[in-house]
Design a protein around this motif. Sequence first.
Motif, PDB file in Angstrom:
ATOM      1  N   ASN A 201       0.854  -1.193   0.000  1.00 54.82           N
ATOM      2  CA  ASN A 201       0.000   0.000   0.000  1.00 54.82           C
ATOM      3  C   ASN A 201       0.884   1.236   0.000  1.00 54.82           C
ATOM      4  N   ASN A 243      -1.366  -4.895  -4.893  1.00 55.05           N
ATOM      5  CA  ASN A 243      -2.631  -4.619  -4.213  1.00 55.05           C
ATOM      6  C   ASN A 243      -3.464  -3.729  -5.130  1.00 55.05           C
ATOM      7  N   ASP A 245      -6.501  -2.790  -4.826  1.00 52.87           N
ATOM      8  CA  ASP A 245      -7.401  -1.865  -4.138  1.00 52.87           C
ATOM      9  C   ASP A 245      -6.756  -0.498  -3.925  1.00 52.87           C
ATOM     10  N   ASP A 246      -5.429  -0.448  -3.971  1.00 52.28           N
ATOM     11  CA  ASP A 246      -4.706   0.818  -3.836  1.00 52.28           C
ATOM     12  C   ASP A 246      -4.485   1.384  -5.241  1.00 52.28           C
ATOM     13  N   GLY A 264      -6.720  -8.307  -3.635  1.00 56.99           N
ATOM     14  CA  GLY A 264      -7.525  -7.240  -3.053  1.00 56.99           C
ATOM     15  C   GLY A 264      -8.778  -7.775  -2.404  1.00 56.99           C
ATOM     16  N   ILE A 265      -9.588  -6.847  -1.936  1.00 56.71           N
ATOM     17  CA  ILE A 265     -10.860  -7.173  -1.281  1.00 56.71           C
ATOM     18  C   ILE A 265     -12.016  -6.469  -1.991  1.00 56.71           C
ATOM     19  N   LYS A 266     -11.809  -5.212  -2.358  1.00 58.91           N
ATOM     20  CA  LYS A 266     -12.888  -4.399  -2.915  1.00 58.91           C
ATOM     21  C   LYS A 266     -13.068  -4.612  -4.420  1.00 58.91           C
ATOM     22  N   LYS A 267     -11.960  -4.768  -5.133  1.00 62.04           N
ATOM     23  CA  LYS A 267     -12.025  -4.845  -6.589  1.00 62.04           C
ATOM     24  C   LYS A 267     -11.910  -6.294  -7.066  1.00 62.04           C
ATOM     25  N   GLU A 268     -12.112  -6.482  -8.352  1.00 64.03           N
ATOM     26  CA  GLU A 268     -12.053  -7.823  -8.931  1.00 64.03           C
ATOM     27  C   GLU A 268     -10.605  -8.236  -9.157  1.00 64.03           C
ATOM     28  N   LYS A 272      -8.517 -12.817  -3.994  1.00 67.09           N
ATOM     29  CA  LYS A 272      -9.227 -11.870  -3.144  1.00 67.09           C
ATOM     30  C   LYS A 272      -9.798 -12.547  -1.906  1.00 67.09           C
ATOM     31  N   ALA A 274     -13.166 -12.634   0.831  1.00 63.06           N
ATOM     32  CA  ALA A 274     -14.587 -12.317   0.954  1.00 63.06           C
ATOM     33  C   ALA A 274     -15.114 -12.896   2.260  1.00 63.06           C
ATOM     34  N   TYR A 307      -5.190  -8.121   4.193  1.00 62.10           N
ATOM     35  CA  TYR A 307      -4.393  -7.673   3.051  1.00 62.10           C
ATOM     36  C   TYR A 307      -2.973  -8.261   3.115  1.00 62.10           C
TER      37      TYR A 307
END
Length: 495
Positions: A201, A243, A245-246, A264-268, A272, A274, A307
Amino acid sequence: MQASKLIKSLRFKKIVPKNFEDFSVSLVTQDTREVTLGSIFIAIKGAKVDGHKLVHEAIEKGAAMIIAQEELPAIAVPVVYVQNTNKAMAILSSFFYETSSQALRVIGVTGTNGKTTVTHIIEAIFRNLGEKTGLIGTMYRKIDTEVLKTKNTTPDIITLQRTLNKMVEKGVSTVAMEVSSIALIQGRVWGVDFDVAVFTNLTQDHLDYHKTMANYAHAKSLLFSQLGNRYTHSGDPKVAVLNIDDPIGEQFEADTAAEILTYGIKKEAMIKAANIEIHGEGTSFDLVVFGEIFHLDVKMVGLFNVYNILAAFSAAYACGVDPADIIAALEQFPGVRGRLQLVTSASKVSAIVDYSHTPDGLLNALETINDFAQGKVFCVVGCGGDRDKLKRPKMAKIAVEHSDYPIFTSDNPRSENPQTIIDEMLVGVPEMLEIPTFVDRREAINFAVAMAKPTDIVLIAGKGHEDYQIIGDTKHHFDDVEEAKKALDLKEQGD
């Protein structure tokens, strides 16, 4: 190695005298304290010390050759003149220590937060596979089971190449290494053949050195832009683990020729997490690897550690390790000293020691604790001296907004007045609030623990694994975990 053979690695040079008596090189160094008979001394022009002024001292101690970039008066040993002695040092040390990184699988990890945790997890994964492993980072250098002290997150290039060479000698196969932004700018990893580069990050830190976030991001990007520039069928391909998501992670995709593996967690992302559930004893989540789902129960707490786990998993996956083997190591991993390290007591007051020395790191720690805290949250925090001043009011503001009882104190004040640092933190606090402040860090910890009631949590932030406090130019023994235990013991006696 003979001097004539070693200096052939420097293609563009002037040798004075051109014909010199050859000798066997005992050591390559830029440190006069290391010089022995038969050494090559490299004169580095540093910010504080100019090695060109130490040449006579090096010769008196036995240096048989000097590498310089500035004209020297006539001396008794041959001089090799180059354009840049920093670059020459990287080349010479790489050849002197037999380009050892090429015989190792080297995984470099860069980013503002998470480097230490990610490298420790990576090292644990490969050790769990039965390999001998190496670790280089903030806390120490580790060669299989041997632990060596370190001065910087990423050592100087000679120390680094020497360490990698020793790793090869000891049968190490995989090395996990923290790569700092300053080391990248200063060329401390020039010549290191990274196989996998990991980005965690990017948040505010080191602006005292880089000045702007753009410069800071550029420094981090160097690890990826220098990660190979060819596609070959021999050996494992170079991989950049990012990463996604950054936003900077997406930017780094364009900065490297290496293959990309995203997490990541938020994006595809390719890998990842969940269905994340965080509790006081650890974290549970589903790991999705190219659509295949694995469930994990780990002992590490917090979203930011998810992360970190994703980064480490992705690095091992990039090296071809079976997901089941990676998960087995992840579920056994106990965490890293000084990273959300829990200190409990019979009084049911708990202290947590964490190396959260940046605004983002402090926010992550407090948000994680708030997720499972049953009582009030105390936050003992300070800011280091001679470092980025802009983050001081920001960290203070985070402590006020995300804890019930913020307490400001000293971290490593170094050459600055500790009270001045605290005053600069208070700029980030609304005027109507009165924050307890203690120049003495021990007093701050004792005060917080004494005030806390059963089920309350005291976060002691900033120093983590460090067992010292730097006041002026002197290191004094000071360990937050030790101080927390003493304060909790004293509370129990009082109760």
